[in-house]
Design a protein around this motif. Structure first.
Motif, PDB file in Angstrom:
ATOM      1  N   UNK A 132     -54.340 -61.208 -15.465  1.00  0.00           N
ATOM      2  CA  UNK A 132     -53.136 -61.316 -14.639  1.00  0.00           C
ATOM      3  C   UNK A 132     -52.924 -62.765 -14.243  1.00  0.00           C
ATOM      4  N   UNK A 133     -51.720 -63.074 -13.775  1.00  0.00           N
ATOM      5  CA  UNK A 133     -51.454 -64.470 -13.395  1.00  0.00           C
ATOM      6  C   UNK A 133     -52.317 -64.860 -12.195  1.00  0.00           C
ATOM      7  N   UNK A 134     -52.565 -63.923 -11.288  1.00  0.00           N
ATOM      8  CA  UNK A 134     -53.449 -64.227 -10.166  1.00  0.00           C
ATOM      9  C   UNK A 134     -54.861 -64.531 -10.648  1.00  0.00           C
ATOM     10  N   UNK A 135     -55.364 -63.719 -11.570  1.00  0.00           N
ATOM     11  CA  UNK A 135     -56.720 -63.945 -12.083  1.00  0.00           C
ATOM     12  C   UNK A 135     -56.817 -65.264 -12.839  1.00  0.00           C
ATOM     13  N   UNK A 136     -55.739 -65.666 -13.518  1.00  0.00           N
ATOM     14  CA  UNK A 136     -55.733 -66.966 -14.188  1.00  0.00           C
ATOM     15  C   UNK A 136     -55.930 -68.097 -13.189  1.00  0.00           C
ATOM     16  N   UNK A 137     -55.246 -68.005 -12.057  1.00  0.00           N
ATOM     17  CA  UNK A 137     -55.367 -69.034 -11.026  1.00  0.00           C
ATOM     18  C   UNK A 137     -56.744 -68.983 -10.369  1.00  0.00           C
ATOM     19  N   UNK A 138     -57.199 -67.785 -10.039  1.00  0.00           N
ATOM     20  CA  UNK A 138     -58.492 -67.626  -9.375  1.00  0.00           C
ATOM     21  C   UNK A 138     -59.638 -68.136 -10.241  1.00  0.00           C
ATOM     22  N   UNK A 141     -45.351 -60.790 -19.461  1.00  0.00           N
ATOM     23  CA  UNK A 141     -44.307 -60.131 -18.673  1.00  0.00           C
ATOM     24  C   UNK A 141     -43.474 -61.121 -17.861  1.00  0.00           C
ATOM     25  N   UNK A 142     -43.705 -62.408 -18.059  1.00  0.00           N
ATOM     26  CA  UNK A 142     -43.047 -63.414 -17.235  1.00  0.00           C
ATOM     27  C   UNK A 142     -42.268 -64.406 -18.090  1.00  0.00           C
ATOM     28  N   UNK A 143     -41.291 -65.047 -17.469  1.00  0.00           N
ATOM     29  CA  UNK A 143     -40.456 -66.030 -18.173  1.00  0.00           C
ATOM     30  C   UNK A 143     -41.195 -67.360 -18.299  1.00  0.00           C
ATOM     31  N   UNK A 144     -40.652 -68.236 -19.137  1.00  0.00           N
ATOM     32  CA  UNK A 144     -41.263 -69.549 -19.323  1.00  0.00           C
ATOM     33  C   UNK A 144     -41.301 -70.360 -18.041  1.00  0.00           C
ATOM     34  N   UNK A 145     -40.211 -70.292 -17.262  1.00  0.00           N
ATOM     35  CA  UNK A 145     -40.176 -71.024 -16.002  1.00  0.00           C
ATOM     36  C   UNK A 145     -41.192 -70.505 -15.006  1.00  0.00           C
ATOM     37  N   UNK A 146     -41.342 -69.180 -14.953  1.00  0.00           N
ATOM     38  CA  UNK A 146     -42.332 -68.587 -14.056  1.00  0.00           C
ATOM     39  C   UNK A 146     -43.751 -68.980 -14.464  1.00  0.00           C
TER      40      UNK A 146
END
Length: 257
Positions: free
Chosen positions: A107-113, A150-155
């Protein structure tokens, strides 16, 4: 090193980078002395093949110079072992690329964490900061468990920005961070970078795009592996955007861009 002026976060001495292509030596960086000032938003420009990305990778410790020294936060990182250099990068450097390179299976959160945990920080603190930073860039809690697909390039680029700063690095390195974005997303990402600069972050960005370049306060022009000249635009102010563009155009014309 007490003789270093504290205002310089990175300093090089006689930096050279040579590649062998088909048995021919190609000198990409040529005896380069450069100072990156702490707290500046520094932009590197130049024609294709001038050595911009090579310089960025060398200064960040992602690539080793052929000759010369790189002094980063008063430490000569060009002398570090590979393991020591990797550890140094994790805690002192944040990276933003044209392609975000998130793990598609997380997930994007796990990528950051994951970026925060690798530095050995307190997990609860990392999670709290990740939540705050993601919200600040417009990634709400309802998106934390989404996957990159599931997310756009900008996101995704905004998530990449948060990942880059989660460990409060000394310098944020950006290589064409808006190159794959449309104009609206480019503006959004650049606005976030200017907010980071206003917080006191040191940013070093490579770009060929003038509208991106004027977000910096210091523009360095690289040609044939040396800094040909530079210009100080002052801190970014949206009300002065046309003036900044006009000033940069004149400068680039003089450089033969």
């Amino acid at each position: 090193m007490k003789e270093l002026n504290d205002k310089f976060v990175i300093r090089t001495q006689g930096l050279c980078k040579t590649f062998s292509i088909g048995g021919v030596q190609q000198h990409v960086l040529n005896n380069l002395d450069i100072d990156i000032v702490e707290g500046d938003f520094t932009v590197i420009m130049g024609n294709s093949g001038s050595g911009k990305s090579t310089l960025l990778y060398a200064l960040s410790g992602m690539d080793r110079p052929t000759l010369g020294k790189i002094i980063f936060d008063a430490q000569t990182i060009s002398d570090f072992s590979n393991d020591k250099l990797a550890k140094f990068r994790r805690t002192n450097c944040g990276f933003i690329f044209q392609e975000v390179f998130l793990n598609d299976n997380m997930s994007i959160m796990d990528n950051v964490l994951a970026a925060g945990y690798l530095s050995g920080r307190n997990r609860k603190q990392v999670y709290q900061e990740a939540c705050e930073r993601l919200s600040q860039v417009g990634i709400g809690e309802d998106m934390f468990n989404k996957f990159p697909s599931q997310m756009s390039g900008g996101e995704l680029q905004r998530v990449g920005l948060v990942r880059a700063i989660i460990n409060s690095p000394k310098v944020v390195f950006a290589d064409e961070p808006t190159g794959a974005l449309n104009s609206a997303n480019s503006v959004a990402v650049l606005d976030i970078m200017n907010k980071l600069h206003a917080e006191g972050k040191s940013i070093l960005m490579v770009t060929h795009d003038m509208r991106s370049a004027i977000r910096g306060n210091r523009i360095l022009y690289l040609k044939d592996g040396v800094i040909l000249n530079e210009i100080d635009l002052g801190n970014y102010d949206v009300s002065q955007e046309k003036q900044r563009l006009d000033t940069l155009k004149v400068f680039l014309d003089e450089m033969g861009w």
